[in-house]
Scaffold this motif. Structure first.
Motif, PDB file in Angstrom:
ATOM      1  N   THR A  48       0.835  -1.210   0.000  1.00 30.97           N
ATOM      2  CA  THR A  48       0.000   0.000   0.000  1.00 30.97           C
ATOM      3  C   THR A  48       0.866   1.255   0.000  1.00 30.97           C
ATOM      4  O   THR A  48       0.608   2.214  -0.746  1.00 30.97           O
ATOM      5  CB  THR A  48      -0.921   0.016   1.233  1.00 30.97           C
ATOM      6  OG1 THR A  48      -1.767  -1.137   1.206  1.00 30.97           O
ATOM      7  CG2 THR A  48      -1.773   1.271   1.247  1.00 30.97           C
ATOM      8  N   HIS A  51       2.422   1.729  -3.484  1.00 30.17           N
ATOM      9  CA  HIS A  51       1.427   2.185  -4.457  1.00 30.17           C
ATOM     10  C   HIS A  51       1.055   3.647  -4.216  1.00 30.17           C
ATOM     11  O   HIS A  51       0.958   4.436  -5.165  1.00 30.17           O
ATOM     12  CB  HIS A  51       0.172   1.306  -4.384  1.00 30.17           C
ATOM     13  CG  HIS A  51       0.260   0.048  -5.181  1.00 30.17           C
ATOM     14  ND1 HIS A  51       0.154   0.031  -6.557  1.00 30.17           N
ATOM     15  CD2 HIS A  51       0.445  -1.240  -4.805  1.00 30.17           C
ATOM     16  CE1 HIS A  51       0.267  -1.201  -7.002  1.00 30.17           C
ATOM     17  NE2 HIS A  51       0.448  -2.010  -5.961  1.00 30.17           N
ATOM     18  N   ARG A  54       4.332   5.872  -5.028  1.00 32.87           N
ATOM     19  CA  ARG A  54       5.166   5.422  -6.139  1.00 32.87           C
ATOM     20  C   ARG A  54       5.827   6.594  -6.881  1.00 32.87           C
ATOM     21  O   ARG A  54       7.054   6.623  -7.053  1.00 32.87           O
ATOM     22  CB  ARG A  54       4.334   4.602  -7.129  1.00 32.87           C
ATOM     23  CG  ARG A  54       5.097   4.174  -8.373  1.00 32.87           C
ATOM     24  CD  ARG A  54       4.221   3.395  -9.342  1.00 32.87           C
ATOM     25  NE  ARG A  54       4.974   2.999 -10.507  1.00 32.87           N
ATOM     26  CZ  ARG A  54       5.137   3.763 -11.588  1.00 32.87           C
ATOM     27  NH1 ARG A  54       4.576   4.969 -11.614  1.00 32.87           N
ATOM     28  NH2 ARG A  54       5.851   3.343 -12.605  1.00 32.87           N
ATOM     29  N   GLU A 122       3.126  -3.906  -9.189  1.00 28.67           N
ATOM     30  CA  GLU A 122       2.040  -4.838  -9.510  1.00 28.67           C
ATOM     31  C   GLU A 122       2.545  -6.201  -9.985  1.00 28.67           C
ATOM     32  O   GLU A 122       1.784  -7.181  -9.966  1.00 28.67           O
ATOM     33  CB  GLU A 122       1.122  -4.232 -10.584  1.00 28.67           C
ATOM     34  CG  GLU A 122       1.750  -4.051 -11.953  1.00 28.67           C
ATOM     35  CD  GLU A 122       2.595  -2.784 -12.066  1.00 28.67           C
ATOM     36  OE1 GLU A 122       3.194  -2.578 -13.135  1.00 28.67           O
ATOM     37  OE2 GLU A 122       2.651  -2.016 -11.081  1.00 28.67           O
TER      38      GLU A 122
END
Length: 245
Positions: A48, A51, A54, A122
């Motif tokens: 988390t 993401h 990033r 991912e």
């Protein structure tokens, strides 16, 4: 080289320390890395974090790649001033130079690893991303104590300089010695997960980071004053002339 050009290059090199400090703050602020993550954060929370931040992490690395080269003239001019204390290239100036040359890698390599995790999170499992994030934090904080000798060499030079107008004042010598001592607890981040010796702990991270920040402000200041005193010393010497055949 003309004396005025040499001194101008030294001043520019001293100001590179300010460029570094601004670059560090801008980079780590952009990456939301000024406050380290919890070592006990779960792999899912790490995913988390990567993401959510990033873009900032990747730009942090870009800024550091651009800022880190300014470390080299800054380190060299520091050793040139230590050379004045020693009367030539000696143990202290060479220790500071060699350890200072390695110093930028302590920022770039850990950030490159974290960027590898944030680049395409991912496609990696949470465990892999957690391992890369752990590596970043362990390297960034744990490797800092390697540079204890760098700051101690500068500090010691301030104590052995007996000239009327010292190259490095004694207060700066004490600041360098204290910083070196405060970097030592970083070595213990590899064996603890919480508490003051963890990578986000008070002893391993918070206090050393604050002292390093003060040291990075003080160093360009004392370097510029040292270069001014060097200019005054050189004013009484004849200008070197190129020889012709």
């Amino acid at each position: 080289m003309r004396r005025d050009l040499y001194l101008r290059l030294e001043r520019v090199s001293a100001w590179c320390g300010v460029v570094l400090l601004v670059g560090f703050v801008a980079a780590f602020g952009a990456g939301h890395l000024l406050t380290p993550v919890d070592p006990q954060m779960s792999p899912a929370d790490v995913v988390t974090f990567l993401h959510d931040h990033r873009t900032g992490i990747l730009w942090c690395t870009v800024i550091m790649v651009l800022a880190v080269p300014f470390e080299y003239p800054y380190v060299v001019v520091t050793s040139l001033q230590l050379k004045r204390v020693e009367g030539g290239w000696g143990l202290l100036s060479m220790i500071q130079l060699t350890t200072g040359v390695v110093a930028p890698l302590g920022f770039f390599f850990p950030l490159a690893i974290l960027s590898a995790a944030a680049f395409r999170p991912e496609i990696h499992s949470p465990d892999v991303l957690a391992a890369l994030t752990d590596t970043f934090n362990l390297m960034l904080v744990g490797n800092a104590c390697i540079f204890v000798l760098q700051v101690w060499s500068i500090g010691y030079a301030a104590f052995i300089d007996h000239r009327e107008k010292q190259v490095f004042p004694k207060w700066y010598g004490w600041l360098s010695i204290v910083l070196g001592v405060l970097l030592v607890p970083g070595a213990f981040v590899f064996v603890v997960h919480s508490g003051p010796f963890a990578w986000n702990g008070v002893l391993a991270n918070t206090i050393p980071s604050l002292t390093y920040f003060v040291w990075k402000i003080a160093t360009p200041y004392v370097l510029l004053k040292a270069i001014r005193s060097e200019e005054q010393e050189l004013a009484g010497l004849p200008e070197a002339r190129p020889t012709t055949v």
